[in-house]
Motif scaffolding. Structure first.
Motif, PDB file in Angstrom:
ATOM      1  N   MET A   1       0.832  -1.174   0.000  1.00 51.33           N
ATOM      2  CA  MET A   1       0.000   0.000   0.000  1.00 51.33           C
ATOM      3  C   MET A   1       0.881   1.242   0.000  1.00 51.33           C
ATOM      4  SD  MET A   1      -3.213   0.487   2.509  1.00 51.33           S
ATOM      5  CE  MET A   1      -4.662   1.033   1.734  1.00 51.33           C
ATOM      6  N   THR A   2       0.513   2.231  -0.787  1.00 49.91           N
ATOM      7  CA  THR A   2       1.274   3.463  -0.901  1.00 49.91           C
ATOM      8  C   THR A   2       1.030   4.362   0.304  1.00 49.91           C
ATOM      9  OG1 THR A   2       1.022   3.357  -3.294  1.00 49.91           O
ATOM     10  CG2 THR A   2       1.703   5.462  -2.372  1.00 49.91           C
ATOM     11  N   GLN A   3       2.097   4.908   0.855  1.00 51.77           N
ATOM     12  CA  GLN A   3       1.995   5.837   1.976  1.00 51.77           C
ATOM     13  C   GLN A   3       1.510   7.189   1.460  1.00 51.77           C
ATOM     14  OE1 GLN A   3       2.324   5.257   5.127  1.00 51.77           O
ATOM     15  NE2 GLN A   3       2.394   7.305   5.979  1.00 51.77           N
ATOM     16  N   ILE A   4       0.441   7.700   2.010  1.00 52.21           N
ATOM     17  CA  ILE A   4      -0.100   8.994   1.625  1.00 52.21           C
ATOM     18  C   ILE A   4       0.172   9.968   2.753  1.00 52.21           C
ATOM     19  CG2 ILE A   4      -2.195  10.276   1.076  1.00 52.21           C
ATOM     20  CD1 ILE A   4      -3.322   7.654  -0.039  1.00 52.21           C
ATOM     21  N   THR A   5       0.672  11.142   2.401  1.00 50.93           N
ATOM     22  CA  THR A   5       0.944  12.167   3.396  1.00 50.93           C
ATOM     23  C   THR A   5      -0.083  13.289   3.247  1.00 50.93           C
ATOM     24  OG1 THR A   5       3.297  11.655   3.317  1.00 50.93           O
ATOM     25  CG2 THR A   5       2.660  13.769   4.285  1.00 50.93           C
ATOM     26  N   ILE A   6      -0.796  13.540   4.311  1.00 49.81           N
ATOM     27  CA  ILE A   6      -1.769  14.625   4.353  1.00 49.81           C
ATOM     28  C   ILE A   6      -1.210  15.714   5.255  1.00 49.81           C
ATOM     29  CG2 ILE A   6      -4.105  15.304   5.077  1.00 49.81           C
ATOM     30  CD1 ILE A   6      -4.156  13.449   2.673  1.00 49.81           C
ATOM     31  N   ASP A   7      -1.189  16.920   4.772  1.00 45.05           N
ATOM     32  CA  ASP A   7      -0.723  18.039   5.571  1.00 45.05           C
ATOM     33  C   ASP A   7      -1.672  18.231   6.760  1.00 45.05           C
ATOM     34  OD1 ASP A   7      -1.074  21.147   6.153  1.00 45.05           O
ATOM     35  OD2 ASP A   7       0.991  20.794   5.481  1.00 45.05           O
ATOM     36  N   PRO A   8      -1.158  18.249   8.000  1.00 42.48           N
ATOM     37  CA  PRO A   8      -2.028  18.395   9.180  1.00 42.48           C
ATOM     38  C   PRO A   8      -2.893  19.657   9.151  1.00 42.48           C
ATOM     39  CG  PRO A   8       0.191  17.774   9.850  1.00 42.48           C
ATOM     40  CD  PRO A   8       0.240  18.066   8.381  1.00 42.48           C
ATOM     41  N   THR A   9      -2.365  20.753   8.625  1.00 45.09           N
ATOM     42  CA  THR A   9      -3.152  21.990   8.552  1.00 45.09           C
ATOM     43  C   THR A   9      -4.311  21.830   7.574  1.00 45.09           C
ATOM     44  OG1 THR A   9      -1.202  23.289   9.117  1.00 45.09           O
ATOM     45  CG2 THR A   9      -3.040  24.475   8.084  1.00 45.09           C
ATOM     46  N   ASP A  10      -4.050  21.208   6.420  1.00 47.01           N
ATOM     47  CA  ASP A  10      -5.120  20.958   5.448  1.00 47.01           C
ATOM     48  C   ASP A  10      -6.201  20.069   6.054  1.00 47.01           C
ATOM     49  OD1 ASP A  10      -3.859  22.486   3.520  1.00 47.01           O
ATOM     50  OD2 ASP A  10      -3.012  20.751   2.456  1.00 47.01           O
ATOM     51  N   PHE A  11      -5.783  19.031   6.786  1.00 48.13           N
ATOM     52  CA  PHE A  11      -6.750  18.124   7.403  1.00 48.13           C
ATOM     53  C   PHE A  11      -7.591  18.859   8.453  1.00 48.13           C
ATOM     54  CE2 PHE A  11      -7.892  14.759  10.500  1.00 48.13           C
ATOM     55  CZ  PHE A  11      -8.707  14.007   9.662  1.00 48.13           C
ATOM     56  N   ARG A  12      -6.931  19.642   9.298  1.00 45.85           N
ATOM     57  CA  ARG A  12      -7.643  20.406  10.332  1.00 45.85           C
ATOM     58  C   ARG A  12      -8.651  21.365   9.696  1.00 45.85           C
ATOM     59  NH1 ARG A  12      -5.447  22.030  15.723  1.00 45.85           N
ATOM     60  NH2 ARG A  12      -3.851  20.677  14.915  1.00 45.85           N
ATOM     61  N   ASN A  13      -8.244  22.065   8.633  1.00 48.80           N
ATOM     62  CA  ASN A  13      -9.144  22.995   7.953  1.00 48.80           C
ATOM     63  C   ASN A  13     -10.317  22.267   7.298  1.00 48.80           C
ATOM     64  OD1 ASN A  13      -7.600  25.191   8.721  1.00 48.80           O
ATOM     65  ND2 ASN A  13      -6.433  25.239   6.811  1.00 48.80           N
ATOM     66  N   ALA A  14     -10.064  21.108   6.722  1.00 50.68           N
ATOM     67  CA  ALA A  14     -11.149  20.329   6.113  1.00 50.68           C
ATOM     68  C   ALA A  14     -12.152  19.888   7.172  1.00 50.68           C
ATOM     69  CB  ALA A  14     -10.582  19.113   5.382  1.00 50.68           C
ATOM     70  N   MET A  15     -11.676  19.439   8.330  1.00 43.62           N
ATOM     71  CA  MET A  15     -12.572  19.014   9.401  1.00 43.62           C
ATOM     72  C   MET A  15     -13.338  20.195   9.990  1.00 43.62           C
ATOM     73  SD  MET A  15     -12.422  15.731   9.496  1.00 43.62           S
ATOM     74  CE  MET A  15     -12.417  15.982   7.729  1.00 43.62           C
ATOM     75  N   ALA A  16     -12.738  21.382   9.960  1.00 40.33           N
ATOM     76  CA  ALA A  16     -13.405  22.583  10.471  1.00 40.33           C
ATOM     77  C   ALA A  16     -14.588  22.996   9.601  1.00 40.33           C
ATOM     78  CB  ALA A  16     -12.411  23.734  10.580  1.00 40.33           C
ATOM     79  N   ASP A  17     -14.634  22.499   8.371  1.00 39.03           N
ATOM     80  CA  ASP A  17     -15.767  22.800   7.496  1.00 39.03           C
ATOM     81  C   ASP A  17     -17.034  22.086   7.930  1.00 39.03           C
ATOM     82  OD1 ASP A  17     -14.419  24.553   5.846  1.00 39.03           O
ATOM     83  OD2 ASP A  17     -13.913  23.031   4.350  1.00 39.03           O
ATOM     84  N   PHE A  18     -16.905  21.081   8.779  1.00 36.19           N
ATOM     85  CA  PHE A  18     -18.061  20.341   9.269  1.00 36.19           C
ATOM     86  C   PHE A  18     -18.473  20.915  10.624  1.00 36.19           C
ATOM     87  CE2 PHE A  18     -20.001  16.709  11.566  1.00 36.19           C
ATOM     88  CZ  PHE A  18     -21.061  16.477  10.690  1.00 36.19           C
ATOM     89  N   PRO A  19     -19.636  21.581  10.698  1.00 34.11           N
ATOM     90  CA  PRO A  19     -20.050  22.135  11.989  1.00 34.11           C
ATOM     91  C   PRO A  19     -20.411  21.029  12.980  1.00 34.11           C
ATOM     92  CG  PRO A  19     -21.756  22.491  10.343  1.00 34.11           C
ATOM     93  CD  PRO A  19     -20.608  21.824   9.656  1.00 34.11           C
ATOM     94  N   SER A  20     -20.114  21.268  14.232  1.00 39.11           N
ATOM     95  CA  SER A  20     -20.448  20.280  15.257  1.00 39.11           C
ATOM     96  C   SER A  20     -20.915  20.987  16.516  1.00 39.11           C
ATOM     97  CB  SER A  20     -19.236  19.399  15.578  1.00 39.11           C
ATOM     98  OG  SER A  20     -18.202  20.166  16.123  1.00 39.11           O
ATOM     99  N   GLY A  21     -21.613  20.246  17.333  1.00 41.82           N
ATOM    100  CA  GLY A  21     -21.994  20.759  18.631  1.00 41.82           C
ATOM    101  C   GLY A  21     -20.777  20.818  19.531  1.00 41.82           C
ATOM    102  N   VAL A  22     -20.903  21.555  20.618  1.00 43.37           N
ATOM    103  CA  VAL A  22     -19.802  21.687  21.570  1.00 43.37           C
ATOM    104  C   VAL A  22     -20.220  21.008  22.867  1.00 43.37           C
ATOM    105  CG1 VAL A  22     -18.300  23.292  22.803  1.00 43.37           C
ATOM    106  CG2 VAL A  22     -19.145  23.879  20.513  1.00 43.37           C
TER     107      VAL A  22
END
Length: 166
Positions: A1-22
């Motif tokens: 399987m190929t190792q994929i590198t995701i930039d942590p900042t990109d991942f955090r920003n993508a997850m921030a697009d999903f609103p959630s309760g606190v």
């Protein structure tokens, strides 16, 4: 399987697009003092039995107490409780020392003003990268009317319920 590198900042920003309760998760430390953390990584899991999951960082000072106590309370915060969310999101032993709280009959520390409180016993624990996945079996529910606090794109916002003033 190929190792994929995701930039942590990109991942955090993508997850921030999903609103959630606190939520704020509380338990007691070994001296009986209130400890807890703010969590947006929370979800319902099962109706039978009634299960929820919450994901504390492995580095969280509260995490070991949750596992040791085998019980905790999850507070779905009301629309006006941003200060409470920020207090539990901060680091340090004294972050919540001035807060008022009470003890439930089930032995959980409870905060006032939450839209909903779920008192849980620890049902299972799993590894999840730099977080733990804690599954709680709901033992008691206390609900109130009112809006909720949402987290979206790095900001907390008031979400009033239709027909209900926040």
């Amino acid at each position: 399987m190929t190792q994929i590198t995701i930039d942590p900042t990109d991942f955090r920003n993508a997850m921030a697009d999903f609103p959630s309760g606190v939520t704020v998760v509380t338990t007691l430390d070994e001296k009986g003092a209130l400890v807890g953390f703010t969590a947006s990584a929370f979800s319902s899991l099962s109706m039978d039995p009634p299960l929820v999951l919450v994901c504390p960082a492995l580095s969280s000072a509260t995490y070991p107490h949750l596992v040791r106590n085998q019980r905790f309370a999850i507070h779905i915060l009301g629309a006006d409780q941003q200060d409470l969310a920020m207090a539990f999101a901060s680091k340090g032993a004294d972050k919540v020392s001035a807060l008022e709280w009470g003890m439930s009959d089930l032995g959980n520390p409870l905060l006032k003003g939450a839209t909903c409180v779920l008192e849980c016993t620890l049902w299972r624990e799993y590894e999840g990268g730099d977080h733990a996945i804690l599954i709680g079996q709901v033992q008691r529910i206390d609900r109130a009317e009112g809006g909720v606090l949402l987290y979206h794109r790095g900001k907390m916002t008031n979400h009033a319920v239709a027909g209900v003033e926040a």
